[in-house]
Design an enzyme around this catalytic site. Sequence first.
Site, PDB file in Angstrom:
ATOM      1  N   LEU A  14      10.856   1.227  -6.122  1.00 24.93           N
ATOM      2  CA  LEU A  14      10.086   0.076  -6.633  1.00 24.93           C
ATOM      3  C   LEU A  14       9.715   0.236  -8.110  1.00 24.93           C
ATOM      4  CD1 LEU A  14       8.119  -2.416  -6.293  1.00 24.93           C
ATOM      5  CD2 LEU A  14       6.449  -0.784  -5.372  1.00 24.93           C
ATOM      6  N   TYR A 138      -0.571  13.451   1.668  1.00 24.23           N
ATOM      7  CA  TYR A 138      -0.060  12.871   0.413  1.00 24.23           C
ATOM      8  C   TYR A 138      -1.032  13.153  -0.743  1.00 24.23           C
ATOM      9  CZ  TYR A 138       1.206   8.804  -2.631  1.00 24.23           C
ATOM     10  OH  TYR A 138       1.563   7.968  -3.656  1.00 24.23           O
ATOM     11  N   ILE A 168       0.954  -0.788  -5.614  1.00 22.62           N
ATOM     12  CA  ILE A 168       2.012  -1.453  -6.412  1.00 22.62           C
ATOM     13  C   ILE A 168       2.870  -2.350  -5.508  1.00 22.62           C
ATOM     14  CG2 ILE A 168       3.926  -1.008  -8.021  1.00 22.62           C
ATOM     15  CD1 ILE A 168       2.866   2.009  -7.995  1.00 22.62           C
ATOM     16  N   HIS A 181       3.844  -0.451   2.367  1.00 26.73           N
ATOM     17  CA  HIS A 181       2.498  -0.838   1.928  1.00 26.73           C
ATOM     18  C   HIS A 181       2.221  -2.266   2.390  1.00 26.73           C
ATOM     19  CE1 HIS A 181       2.767   2.662  -0.785  1.00 26.73           C
ATOM     20  NE2 HIS A 181       1.459   2.677  -0.621  1.00 26.73           N
ATOM     21  N   LYS A 189       6.661  -9.622   7.450  1.00 28.76           N
ATOM     22  CA  LYS A 189       6.127 -10.172   8.714  1.00 28.76           C
ATOM     23  C   LYS A 189       5.991 -11.696   8.630  1.00 28.76           C
ATOM     24  CE  LYS A 189       3.842  -5.943  10.029  1.00 28.76           C
ATOM     25  NZ  LYS A 189       2.618  -5.146  10.040  1.00 28.76           N
ATOM     26  N   ASP A 272      -8.225   0.360   9.321  1.00 27.44           N
ATOM     27  CA  ASP A 272      -8.522  -0.283   8.040  1.00 27.44           C
ATOM     28  C   ASP A 272      -8.240   0.665   6.866  1.00 27.44           C
ATOM     29  OD1 ASP A 272      -9.300  -2.879   8.497  1.00 27.44           O
ATOM     30  OD2 ASP A 272     -11.444  -2.412   8.672  1.00 27.44           O
TER      31      ASP A 272
HETATM   32  P1  NAP Z   1       9.791   4.078  -3.500  1.00 26.54           P
HETATM   33  O1  NAP Z   1      10.150   2.677  -3.795  1.00 26.54           O
HETATM   34  O2  NAP Z   1       9.690   4.510  -2.070  1.00 26.54           O
HETATM   35  O3  NAP Z   1      10.833   5.020  -4.243  1.00 26.54           O
HETATM   36  C1  NAP Z   1      10.817   6.400  -4.064  1.00 26.54           C
HETATM   37  C2  NAP Z   1      11.880   7.004  -4.946  1.00 26.54           C
HETATM   38  O4  NAP Z   1      11.869   8.419  -4.753  1.00 26.54           O
HETATM   39  C3  NAP Z   1      13.287   6.513  -4.612  1.00 26.54           C
HETATM   40  O5  NAP Z   1      14.010   6.399  -5.812  1.00 26.54           O
HETATM   41  C4  NAP Z   1      13.846   7.662  -3.763  1.00 26.54           C
HETATM   42  O6  NAP Z   1      15.244   7.760  -3.850  1.00 26.54           O
HETATM   43  C5  NAP Z   1      13.178   8.847  -4.449  1.00 26.54           C
HETATM   44  N1  NAP Z   1      13.097  10.011  -3.574  1.00 26.54           N
HETATM   45  C6  NAP Z   1      12.343  10.143  -2.447  1.00 26.54           C
HETATM   46  N2  NAP Z   1      12.545  11.361  -1.898  1.00 26.54           N
HETATM   47  C7  NAP Z   1      13.444  11.995  -2.716  1.00 26.54           C
HETATM   48  C8  NAP Z   1      14.061  13.274  -2.666  1.00 26.54           C
HETATM   49  N3  NAP Z   1      13.783  14.147  -1.694  1.00 26.54           N
HETATM   50  N4  NAP Z   1      14.941  13.592  -3.652  1.00 26.54           N
HETATM   51  C9  NAP Z   1      15.232  12.707  -4.628  1.00 26.54           C
HETATM   52  N5  NAP Z   1      14.666  11.491  -4.741  1.00 26.54           N
HETATM   53  C10 NAP Z   1      13.789  11.148  -3.775  1.00 26.54           C
HETATM   54  O7  NAP Z   1       8.430   4.479  -4.165  1.00 26.54           O
HETATM   55  P2  NAP Z   1       7.645   3.792  -5.383  1.00 26.54           P
HETATM   56  O8  NAP Z   1       6.675   2.856  -4.771  1.00 26.54           O
HETATM   57  O9  NAP Z   1       8.589   3.355  -6.426  1.00 26.54           O
HETATM   58  O10 NAP Z   1       6.807   5.032  -5.897  1.00 26.54           O
HETATM   59  C11 NAP Z   1       7.052   5.643  -7.170  1.00 26.54           C
HETATM   60  C12 NAP Z   1       5.878   6.540  -7.491  1.00 26.54           C
HETATM   61  O11 NAP Z   1       4.679   5.763  -7.534  1.00 26.54           O
HETATM   62  C13 NAP Z   1       5.639   7.638  -6.442  1.00 26.54           C
HETATM   63  O12 NAP Z   1       5.343   8.843  -7.094  1.00 26.54           O
HETATM   64  C14 NAP Z   1       4.435   7.123  -5.657  1.00 26.54           C
HETATM   65  O13 NAP Z   1       3.712   8.185  -5.098  1.00 26.54           O
HETATM   66  C15 NAP Z   1       3.684   6.382  -6.734  1.00 26.54           C
HETATM   67  N6  NAP Z   1       2.760   5.322  -6.254  1.00 26.54           N
HETATM   68  C16 NAP Z   1       3.251   4.301  -5.479  1.00 26.54           C
HETATM   69  C17 NAP Z   1       2.362   3.291  -5.060  1.00 26.54           C
HETATM   70  C18 NAP Z   1       2.833   2.108  -4.259  1.00 26.54           C
HETATM   71  O14 NAP Z   1       1.988   1.272  -3.893  1.00 26.54           O
HETATM   72  N7  NAP Z   1       4.122   1.952  -3.979  1.00 26.54           N
HETATM   73  C19 NAP Z   1       1.013   3.353  -5.455  1.00 26.54           C
HETATM   74  C20 NAP Z   1       0.573   4.398  -6.267  1.00 26.54           C
HETATM   75  C21 NAP Z   1       1.470   5.377  -6.661  1.00 26.54           C
HETATM   76  P3  NAP Z   1      16.257   6.887  -2.917  1.00 26.54           P
HETATM   77  O15 NAP Z   1      15.649   5.522  -2.746  1.00 26.54           O
HETATM   78  O16 NAP Z   1      17.518   6.844  -3.710  1.00 26.54           O
HETATM   79  O17 NAP Z   1      16.365   7.597  -1.614  1.00 26.54           O
HETATM   80  P1  GDP Z   2      -3.486   1.844   0.981  1.00 23.17           P
HETATM   81  O1  GDP Z   2      -3.847   0.895  -0.111  1.00 23.17           O
HETATM   82  O2  GDP Z   2      -3.017   3.149   0.481  1.00 23.17           O
HETATM   83  O3  GDP Z   2      -4.551   1.954   2.019  1.00 23.17           O
HETATM   84  O4  GDP Z   2      -2.204   1.346   1.702  1.00 23.17           O
HETATM   85  P2  GDP Z   2      -1.617  -0.004   2.275  1.00 23.17           P
HETATM   86  O5  GDP Z   2      -0.858  -0.715   1.237  1.00 23.17           O
HETATM   87  O6  GDP Z   2      -0.877   0.476   3.477  1.00 23.17           O
HETATM   88  O7  GDP Z   2      -2.834  -0.968   2.664  1.00 23.17           O
HETATM   89  C1  GDP Z   2      -3.593  -0.678   3.777  1.00 23.17           C
HETATM   90  C2  GDP Z   2      -4.596  -1.784   4.104  1.00 23.17           C
HETATM   91  O8  GDP Z   2      -3.911  -2.989   4.459  1.00 23.17           O
HETATM   92  C3  GDP Z   2      -5.405  -1.378   5.336  1.00 23.17           C
HETATM   93  O9  GDP Z   2      -6.688  -1.959   5.259  1.00 23.17           O
HETATM   94  C4  GDP Z   2      -4.576  -1.991   6.461  1.00 23.17           C
HETATM   95  O10 GDP Z   2      -5.368  -2.197   7.636  1.00 23.17           O
HETATM   96  C5  GDP Z   2      -4.163  -3.310   5.819  1.00 23.17           C
HETATM   97  N1  GDP Z   2      -2.944  -3.905   6.404  1.00 23.17           N
HETATM   98  C6  GDP Z   2      -2.895  -5.118   7.049  1.00 23.17           C
HETATM   99  N2  GDP Z   2      -1.653  -5.378   7.474  1.00 23.17           N
HETATM  100  C7  GDP Z   2      -0.879  -4.341   7.061  1.00 23.17           C
HETATM  101  C8  GDP Z   2       0.523  -4.058   7.186  1.00 23.17           C
HETATM  102  O11 GDP Z   2       1.314  -4.802   7.747  1.00 23.17           O
HETATM  103  N3  GDP Z   2       0.963  -2.882   6.597  1.00 23.17           N
HETATM  104  C9  GDP Z   2       0.121  -2.033   5.949  1.00 23.17           C
HETATM  105  N4  GDP Z   2       0.614  -0.926   5.383  1.00 23.17           N
HETATM  106  N5  GDP Z   2      -1.212  -2.268   5.844  1.00 23.17           N
HETATM  107  C10 GDP Z   2      -1.697  -3.411   6.386  1.00 23.17           C
END
Ligand code: NAP
Ligand code: GDP
Length: 316
Positions: A14, A138, A168, A181, A189, A272
């Site tokens: 992402l 995590y 994100i 997420h 859904k 939650d």
């Molecule tokens: P993502 O869409 O799940 O992407 C994860 C990436 O990591 C993919 O490119 C995946 O490669 C790679 N990866 C996972 N395991 C690997 C491994 N063992 N070796 C090599 N590559 C590996 O995650 P994202 O949401 O972009 O997250 C990016 C960063 O933002 C992460 O550090 C995450 O902790 C942080 N973050 C995310 C959120 C959120 O809401 N998504 C919020 C706060 C922080 P492939 O897809 O090619 O397998």
């Molecule tokens: P967080 O921000 O790290 O807690 O992660 P999430 O993006 O998984 O958000 C979690 C919050 O969304 C919690 O309050 C869940 O109960 C609520 N939630 C409601 N529906 C969903 C769903 O379909 N997936 C996820 N991941 N969370 C949900």
Amino acid sequence: MAQRIILVTGGSGLVGKGIEAYSKQNGNTNDKWIFLKSSEGDLRSKAETKAIFEKYRPTHVIHLAAKVGGLFSNMKSKVEFFRENIDINDNVLACCKEFNIVKCVSCLSTCIFPDKTTYPIDETMVHDGPPHPSNEGYAYAKRMIDVLNRAYNEEYGCKFTSVIPTNIYGPHDNYHLADSHVIPGLIHKTYLAMKNNQDLTIMGSGKPLRQFIYSLDLAKLFVWVLDNYEELNPIILSVGEEDEISIGDVAKLITEAMGFKGKLIFDTSKADGQFKKTASNKKLKSLYPGLTFTPIQEAIKSSSQWFIDNYDVARK
Ligand code: NAP
Ligand code: GDP
């Protein structure tokens, strides 16, 4: 200026896809960007990580690769979230030191902040108390990046820093029904509920509060951090405290954006998670004048449209 070779671990995810899109449009033409996917090497393996650094010889690293998931995924796989992220981070930072990387920016998350705390949370509070138990695997793995950044700096003079984004969402997200997420999960859904003419079930009470950031807004801030942020301590990349929104209201925005007409049902037997993790973006605002974000309605509309248009290829 010498050419920068910028290696983005997790470049296929992402955030990586957001940075790729942003750098193509706005990047310095003298930079060479490399967006890694896991099929090029498993970063849990020291040898494979080293082979990647040997192949690309990066000068700069944006370290995104991680095992990532929403609340429910974190709750069921704490061991894997801890071990995989510890291994990936240890290998990547060790190679950054070994290959004399000029600067490495790693990615933390507001999930790592203490559960019992005062609000708003700021960058100085990362290690102030235990994280919420739902994602402690995590959270502790991520906190160790900050510990290592300081240790590598003190002992070897490395310039490693980190950013702390909030929740994100955006194109190329993981839209898995159980492990994603909340925004991508609810987009998927809602899509299915519309297709099957059903009501939409939302996990939990809908009352928890979150700050959300659009991946394309985050991409711009990531590149700014790489170019301009000189501290070793982390910086929160977030919308303001006033933009915090409840899960119930986010669900409404998604259903409005997608034209869903059914009922919203809150399944209060489901978790939650942490009630809120309100983060301050005061430091970011002080360093980045004129900070703006895409309105959430607009960004949710684009993210749900991306899912519909890319249904066959989207991760789900
Ligand atoms: P993502 O869409 O799940 O992407 C994860 C990436 O990591 C993919 O490119 C995946 O490669 C790679 N990866 C996972 N395991 C690997 C491994 N063992 N070796 C090599 N590559 C590996 O995650 P994202 O949401 O972009 O997250 C990016 C960063 O933002 C992460 O550090 C995450 O902790 C942080 N973050 C995310 C959120 C959120 O809401 N998504 C919020 C706060 C922080 P492939 O897809 O090619 O397998
Ligand atoms: P967080 O921000 O790290 O807690 O992660 P999430 O993006 O998984 O958000 C979690 C919050 O969304 C919690 O309050 C869940 O109960 C609520 N939630 C409601 N529906 C969903 C769903 O379909 N997936 C996820 N991941 N969370 C949900």
